[in-house]
Design an enzyme around this catalytic site. Structure first.
Site, short mmCIF file in Angstrom:
data_model
loop_
_atom_site.label_atom_id
_atom_site.label_comp_id
_atom_site.label_asym_id
_atom_site.label_seq_id
_atom_site.Cartn_x
_atom_site.Cartn_y
_atom_site.Cartn_z
N HIS A 96 2.87 10.14 -7.22
CA HIS A 96 2.51 10.44 -8.34
C HIS A 96 2.38 11.98 -8.82
O HIS A 96 2.19 13.08 -8.01
CB HIS A 96 0.79 10.11 -8.37
CG HIS A 96 0.49 8.89 -8.46
ND1 HIS A 96 0.34 7.94 -9.46
CD2 HIS A 96 0.47 7.94 -7.61
CE1 HIS A 96 0.15 6.76 -9.29
NE2 HIS A 96 0.18 6.74 -8.07
N HIS A 107 -7.05 7.91 -9.44
CA HIS A 107 -7.64 6.84 -8.88
C HIS A 107 -9.04 6.86 -8.57
O HIS A 107 -9.27 8.09 -8.13
CB HIS A 107 -6.98 6.25 -7.76
CG HIS A 107 -5.26 6.03 -7.82
ND1 HIS A 107 -4.46 6.89 -7.79
CD2 HIS A 107 -4.70 4.93 -7.91
CE1 HIS A 107 -3.21 6.59 -7.98
NE2 HIS A 107 -3.33 5.16 -8.15
N TYR A 152 -10.39 5.86 -5.95
CA TYR A 152 -10.50 6.20 -4.45
C TYR A 152 -10.31 7.46 -3.99
O TYR A 152 -10.53 8.01 -3.05
CB TYR A 152 -9.59 5.27 -3.70
CG TYR A 152 -7.97 5.38 -3.98
CD1 TYR A 152 -7.41 6.58 -3.54
CD2 TYR A 152 -7.32 4.51 -4.50
CE1 TYR A 152 -6.02 6.76 -3.59
CE2 TYR A 152 -6.03 4.59 -4.81
CZ TYR A 152 -5.41 5.65 -4.42
OH TYR A 152 -4.21 5.69 -4.47
N GLU A 153 -9.61 8.31 -4.86
CA GLU A 153 -9.46 10.04 -4.84
C GLU A 153 -10.76 10.45 -4.82
O GLU A 153 -10.77 11.87 -4.48
CB GLU A 153 -8.49 10.51 -5.77
CG GLU A 153 -7.10 9.94 -5.46
CD GLU A 153 -6.14 10.50 -6.57
OE1 GLU A 153 -5.46 11.56 -6.61
OE2 GLU A 153 -5.76 9.67 -7.54
N ALA A 156 1.63 -0.95 -8.73
CA ALA A 156 1.92 -1.52 -7.46
C ALA A 156 0.78 -2.55 -7.12
O ALA A 156 -0.27 -2.14 -7.09
CB ALA A 156 2.45 -0.60 -6.25
N MET A 185 -5.62 -1.14 -6.66
CA MET A 185 -6.63 -0.18 -6.64
C MET A 185 -6.61 0.78 -8.08
O MET A 185 -7.10 1.97 -7.89
CB MET A 185 -6.61 0.82 -5.60
CG MET A 185 -6.18 0.31 -4.10
SD MET A 185 -5.95 1.33 -2.82
CE MET A 185 -5.76 0.20 -1.62
N HIS A 187 1.69 2.72 2.87
CA HIS A 187 1.74 3.10 1.36
C HIS A 187 3.48 3.59 1.24
O HIS A 187 3.85 3.29 0.20
CB HIS A 187 1.13 4.70 1.28
CG HIS A 187 1.08 5.21 -0.12
ND1 HIS A 187 0.77 4.34 -1.31
CD2 HIS A 187 1.58 6.47 -0.48
CE1 HIS A 187 1.04 5.39 -2.26
NE2 HIS A 187 1.30 6.34 -1.97
N1 HPA Z 1 -3.82 -4.15 -1.85
C1 HPA Z 1 -4.36 -3.03 -2.95
N2 HPA Z 1 -3.54 -2.40 -3.61
C2 HPA Z 1 -2.22 -2.10 -3.16
C3 HPA Z 1 -1.78 -3.15 -2.60
C4 HPA Z 1 -2.61 -4.08 -1.79
O1 HPA Z 1 -2.13 -4.93 -0.89
N3 HPA Z 1 -0.61 -3.08 -2.48
C5 HPA Z 1 -0.08 -2.09 -3.35
N4 HPA Z 1 -1.36 -1.76 -4.07
#
Ligand code: HPA
Length: 283
Positions: free
Chosen positions: A65, A87, A89-90, A117, A215, A254
């Site tokens: 990013h 995000h 989660y950050e 993704a 996410m 990742h």
């Molecule tokens: N889970 C959650 N987020 C994601 C995944 C996954 O398998 N792949 C890419 N982003």
């Protein structure tokens, strides 16, 4: 970021972008993990603004990013691309996560295109598959509209029957068919992350009706819709969700997510260009 100042922050961020772009964007596009390169398709009238110049926008901390706004023409349409998203989660608040969506709406964008993704849950999905998100399940446990309400930012209780525009989804499938590009419908489940899911969680999400898991996307979609924009969202399947790969010892990384997104993302770029072309070209 206190909720009191959210409107002022949206105004301030909008102001910084507004002074640098020649005309309001018709479309805003959020580029997901590994999909930032799609901003390279914007060449004409290109304006690049780093996030550190925009109030409330922090530099992203995640690899894949970049952290800048790329404005310009895509298929002849003025678009505002967010190359890098925030995000949950950050550690960002959902106000921060959804600030780009609020700013896009405030700048005048009518359509928000979200890309992400995802892990594939539905049995017919494999890495590299491209999905058009038809609906979502919010498993974050929080809603980005929670907090003191400011009428200037949208309704208190916005309807979410059709978050992802039926009209734009139809256009997406028409464009995909013209390009001979397989596109599937998918229900997206949003998990907070950053750990990937356990196999039991993936079985739960499948039982709940989710086809892909990620996410991001859901907070931005809710706020975009509540701000009056149409929403179109695409999920790139980068891996089989946890426990679904043939080999039970397979780990999700990742790096793998970024790699698959990079390889398969060109098709998503072609699709977006085609959709905009079809819709906005003079009839
Ligand atoms: N889970 C959650 N987020 C994601 C995944 C996954 O398998 N792949 C890419 N982003």
């Amino acid at each position: 970021m206190s909720n009191n100042s959210l409107y002022d922050l949206v105004q301030a961020a909008t102001g910084v972008i507004n002074t640098q772009i020649p005309a309001p964007p018709e479309v805003a596009i959020v580029l997901g993990s590994g999909l930032g390169f799609l901003a390279d398709r914007v060449i004409h009238n290109r304006v690049v603004i780093d996030y550190d110049q925009i109030p409330g926008f922090e530099p992203p901390s995640v690899e894949g990013h970049a952290g800048r706004v790329v404005y310009g023409d895509l298929a002849g349409v003025p678009v505002l691309m967010y190359q890098g998203r925030f995000h949950y989660y950050e550690g960002h608040s959902l106000d921060s996560v959804t600030l780009p969506a609020r700013v896009a709406a405030n700048l005048g964008a009518k359509l928000m295109i979200l890309t992400a993704a995802t892990g594939g849950i539905a049995t017919d999905l494999a890495p590299g598959d491209l999905c058009c998100i038809s609906d979502h399940i919010n498993m974050l446990g929080v809603n980005p509209l929670r907090g003191r309400h400011d009428e200037r930012l949208g309704k208190r209780f916005p309807d979410m029957t059709e978050v992802y525009s039926r009209v734009w989804r139809k256009l997406a499938f028409e464009a995909a068919s013209l390009l001979n590009l397989p596109l599937k419908n998918a229900v997206y489940a949003a998990m907070a992350g950053p750990s990937y899911e356990t196999p039991a969680e993936v079985r739960m999400l499948r039982a709940l009706g989710a086809d892909v898991v990620g996410m991001s996307t859901v907070p931005e979609a809710i706020v975009s819709r509540a701000s009056g924009m149409d929403v179109l969202a695409f999920a790139m399947v980068t891996n089989a969700a946890a426990g679904l790969a043939g080999d039970p010892t397979t780990e999700i990384t990742h790096d793998e997510v970024l790699e698959v997104a990079k390889h398969s993302g060109q098709r998503l770029g072609d699709l977006i260009v085609h959709i905009l072309n079809q819709h906005f070209s003079p009839k």
